[in-house]
Design a protein around this motif. Sequence first.
Motif, PDB file in Angstrom:
ATOM      1  N   ARG A 134     -51.717  16.466 -29.300  1.00 36.13           N
ATOM      2  CA  ARG A 134     -51.172  15.029 -29.575  1.00 36.13           C
ATOM      3  C   ARG A 134     -50.103  15.112 -28.509  1.00 36.13           C
ATOM      4  O   ARG A 134     -48.805  15.225 -28.887  1.00 36.13           O
ATOM      5  CB  ARG A 134     -50.581  15.451 -31.040  1.00 36.13           C
TER       6      ARG A 134
ATOM      7  N   ARG B 103     -57.876  16.620 -28.299  1.00 38.62           N
ATOM      8  CA  ARG B 103     -57.125  16.473 -29.720  1.00 38.62           C
ATOM      9  C   ARG B 103     -55.725  16.707 -29.755  1.00 38.62           C
ATOM     10  O   ARG B 103     -54.813  16.474 -30.572  1.00 38.62           O
ATOM     11  CB  ARG B 103     -57.779  17.059 -30.907  1.00 38.62           C
TER      12      ARG B 103
ATOM     13  N   HIS C 135     -50.848  13.223 -21.084  1.00 39.68           N
ATOM     14  CA  HIS C 135     -51.052  14.801 -20.674  1.00 39.68           C
ATOM     15  C   HIS C 135     -50.218  15.261 -19.407  1.00 39.68           C
ATOM     16  O   HIS C 135     -49.529  16.238 -19.297  1.00 39.68           O
ATOM     17  CB  HIS C 135     -52.719  15.012 -20.558  1.00 39.68           C
TER      18      HIS C 135
ATOM     19  N   ARG D  11     -49.104  12.547 -26.767  1.00 39.02           N
ATOM     20  CA  ARG D  11     -48.099  11.353 -26.938  1.00 39.02           C
ATOM     21  C   ARG D  11     -47.066  11.497 -27.835  1.00 39.02           C
ATOM     22  O   ARG D  11     -45.873  11.134 -27.385  1.00 39.02           O
ATOM     23  CB  ARG D  11     -49.218  10.290 -27.644  1.00 39.02           C
ATOM     24  N   ASN D  12     -47.233  12.482 -28.998  1.00 34.57           N
ATOM     25  CA  ASN D  12     -46.341  12.440 -30.016  1.00 34.57           C
ATOM     26  C   ASN D  12     -45.375  13.709 -29.267  1.00 34.57           C
ATOM     27  O   ASN D  12     -43.957  13.428 -29.585  1.00 34.57           O
ATOM     28  CB  ASN D  12     -46.779  13.031 -31.337  1.00 34.57           C
TER      29      ASN D  12
ATOM     30  N   SER E 269     -57.475  16.172 -17.517  1.00 31.99           N
ATOM     31  CA  SER E 269     -57.621  15.147 -18.609  1.00 31.99           C
ATOM     32  C   SER E 269     -58.761  14.003 -18.517  1.00 31.99           C
ATOM     33  O   SER E 269     -59.533  13.874 -19.263  1.00 31.99           O
ATOM     34  CB  SER E 269     -56.317  14.754 -18.918  1.00 31.99           C
TER      35      SER E 269
ATOM     36  N   GLN F 131     -63.310  11.407 -27.430  1.00 29.60           N
ATOM     37  CA  GLN F 131     -62.496  10.330 -27.431  1.00 29.60           C
ATOM     38  C   GLN F 131     -60.905  11.290 -27.454  1.00 29.60           C
ATOM     39  O   GLN F 131     -60.677  12.203 -28.174  1.00 29.60           O
ATOM     40  CB  GLN F 131     -62.400  10.194 -28.909  1.00 29.60           C
ATOM     41  N   LEU F 132     -60.135  11.079 -26.502  1.00 31.31           N
ATOM     42  CA  LEU F 132     -58.791  11.657 -26.328  1.00 31.31           C
ATOM     43  C   LEU F 132     -57.942  11.153 -27.070  1.00 31.31           C
ATOM     44  O   LEU F 132     -57.906   9.929 -27.480  1.00 31.31           O
ATOM     45  CB  LEU F 132     -58.358  11.514 -24.857  1.00 31.31           C
ATOM     46  N   HIS F 133     -56.918  12.041 -27.623  1.00 31.91           N
ATOM     47  CA  HIS F 133     -56.036  11.468 -28.749  1.00 31.91           C
ATOM     48  C   HIS F 133     -54.962  10.776 -27.702  1.00 31.91           C
ATOM     49  O   HIS F 133     -54.293   9.676 -27.997  1.00 31.91           O
ATOM     50  CB  HIS F 133     -55.265  12.685 -29.291  1.00 31.91           C
ATOM     51  N   SER F 134     -54.652  11.373 -26.573  1.00 31.32           N
ATOM     52  CA  SER F 134     -53.468  10.735 -25.783  1.00 31.32           C
ATOM     53  C   SER F 134     -54.266  10.279 -24.326  1.00 31.32           C
ATOM     54  O   SER F 134     -55.296  11.169 -24.062  1.00 31.32           O
ATOM     55  CB  SER F 134     -52.354  11.718 -25.351  1.00 31.32           C
ATOM     56  N   ARG F 135     -53.522   9.302 -23.720  1.00 32.34           N
ATOM     57  CA  ARG F 135     -54.227   8.917 -22.476  1.00 32.34           C
ATOM     58  C   ARG F 135     -53.942  10.014 -21.488  1.00 32.34           C
ATOM     59  O   ARG F 135     -52.715  10.774 -21.674  1.00 32.34           O
ATOM     60  CB  ARG F 135     -53.780   7.623 -21.997  1.00 32.34           C
TER      61      ARG F 135
END
Lengths: 496, 269
Positions: free
Chosen positions: A185, A183, A43, A187-188, A25, A35-39
């Motif tokens: 998600r 992209r 991941h 984090r979600n 990542s 731009q990563l969606h999640s840090r």
Amino acid sequence: MSTLTIIFLVLVIGLAGAFLAYRYSRSLAAKDGAQLHSRPIYHASYVACWAMIPALLALMVWLVVSPIVIASDVRGSFPEGILAETSLTEDLAYGIVESLGSGLRVLPADERETITDATPVAELRELLNQRGVPIASASADWMVPLAIQLNGMQIFSRWAMTAVVVLLALGGAFWGYRNIAPRLRARNGVERVVTGALIAASSIAIMTTVGIVFSMLFETIDFFSRISPMEFFFGTEWNPRFSGAGSEGSAGSFGFIPLLAGTLYIGFVAMLIAVPIGLFAAIYMAEYADSRTRSVVKPLLEVLAGIPTIVYGFFALVTVGPFLRDLSAQISGLVTGDYTSFIQAQSVLTAGLVMAIMLIPFVSSLSDDIITSVPRSLRDGSLGLGATRSETIKRVILPAALPGIVSALLLTASRAIGETMIVVLAAGVAANLTINPFDAMTTITVKIVAQLTGDLEFNSPQTLVAFALGMTLFVITLCLNIYALYIVRKYKEQYE
Amino acid sequence: MENIQATLNRGQAVQSAKPIKMKSQDVTVHYGSKQALNGITLDIPERQVTALIGPSGCGKSTYLRCLNRMNDTIDSASVGGKITLDGEDIYDPAIDVVELRARVGMVFQKPNPFPKSIYENVAYGPKIHGLSRNKQELDEIVHTSLKKAGLYNEVKDRLDEPGTGLSGGQQQRLCIARAIAVSPEVILMDEPCSALDPIATATVEELIDELRENFTIVIVTHSMQQAARVSQITAMFHLGDLAEVGPTEKMFSNPDDKRTQDYITGRFG
């Protein structure tokens, strides 16, 4: 491979996956500056979840299901009609087969080779005894092949389980790793896993309660099939004679009323003393005491809550009981000239008094928290109109805190009803039905203990009655709690 | 500025010399070791609205709470100096603080009706002070107070409903009615409109203007427009000091103190 090793292996796979995912990542972010969606840490957690959760779930299911499958298979191959000839029940026979099977695994490989389907059970038993594995003498020759079959199935099941779990972990890690994209998600996804874990934690508590109820329910039903509910709930005599061997039919009487009366009476006396004292202590601490006094008094009061109830029992037995007895002797001596005590050393009053001491910190601590949480603005409003502190407390703060206080008191009442040790030592074990608070009485919990201690069989009404008592107690406290909720809700609707 | 000026011209015509209701001399307040007020000397005229303005943390609410000894309820607060009500020192040990608070009522920043019915909220003060001999008299007091607070017509059919069920503005007027019901001589208001919307604010401001006929009012406010609209005297606080005090009209048109000038022109605050 032991279960712990498997879990450890899964954890290692998960951590390794997480580490790789983290690096990948980071490189994604660095490479195309996307731009990563999640840090990256998300991941990593995402891959770890994929690796560990399905694998551990599979492990859990396997551990639960495989013994059931194996057992039903082995039982299915018990020889026809053999159980009828011996005095063995099916469960007992299966237990012996199982211990033979697990005994086989203890033997060193060369000795295990010598055991075949035709080995007589006596020889095997001798062999196992040398290894420190005792086998019941009821074992029979037909059990040996079954034990070998069982052992084989168990070994196979374990290997299969290891393979499936490790493959799942690897597959999950791979799948998660492949999914990583700028992209994604993650984090979600991790958030959903956290939610799931929290839901699981709270449902464990609920499931346990349900489990406890069911475990009591069946025994209770069994009890009521022997003793009629009418006799149990409305009988006024408690005398469950312990039937000696051979004296069938002398079941004794199982009247529940004296126990219920004792429980409620002792609880009532305890609450009668504990509620005013505890409430006043709470009001003092919340409204009058300055912060320095409060910081000393509150912990001191709460020390009382930390004392084991058996110690309160001693206190009642050695100090309070004799004191009350002697006091009553003095009083009656002064009044009538006859120095006989009218309070017995073990009495409702003694138990209620000592239980009250135990309950005071509960009442005061809970009420203190509730009173303190009444908004300061209400106090200011009342004081600003020229009300005194006690008027403010009586007319504004206590009414506002009432639902909380009521539920605190009902919680305390549940504790009073469930208390056992103090009652055993302070009020005795005699199931009297009386309204004299100076007499000995006893409670439901004490009788549950009395019915279940000692060397008894678990299928006589004398022991099964304990479950009926427990169930009734459960229903009583449940009703108390539901009533508490109802009060709180009603009051809230009215004022907020 | 023009807006404020216009308001001033309308509101300040009645300004005239009135007798002094409350006098403070060199009032100091400490919270623990921190000094919150550094010697305030201020006269509050009878049947006038005195506005206390100033930036946050300047001590205006602290001063207000000295006037009916609400600071007594805070353990760490200690008050120095002298405050008199009709010439009596209110910090004199012989003064009954409960009686004092009945004479100097208070309305708070956030509406704080008791969790009781509307009727009970207003009847609370009269009941504890024994202001009525029977139910008719109590009814009379409750109805008059609600009428004076301009709330009666809105709630007359539901006096038994909880006071917490009213809207924010109605709740604040209920709190004012509750304060009026004990017939105080002075009413202290601590930012009474800061939790209200503009329409409710306008209603409460009108009410304050009407109450001036019967009560001495001290109001703390953050809004300079509000100070200009409702008050006759304005006192400007700054960092625990009284920067300036004077007729509202003068304060907003021609302040003497640089700090007042900066504050009302919005240079700080």
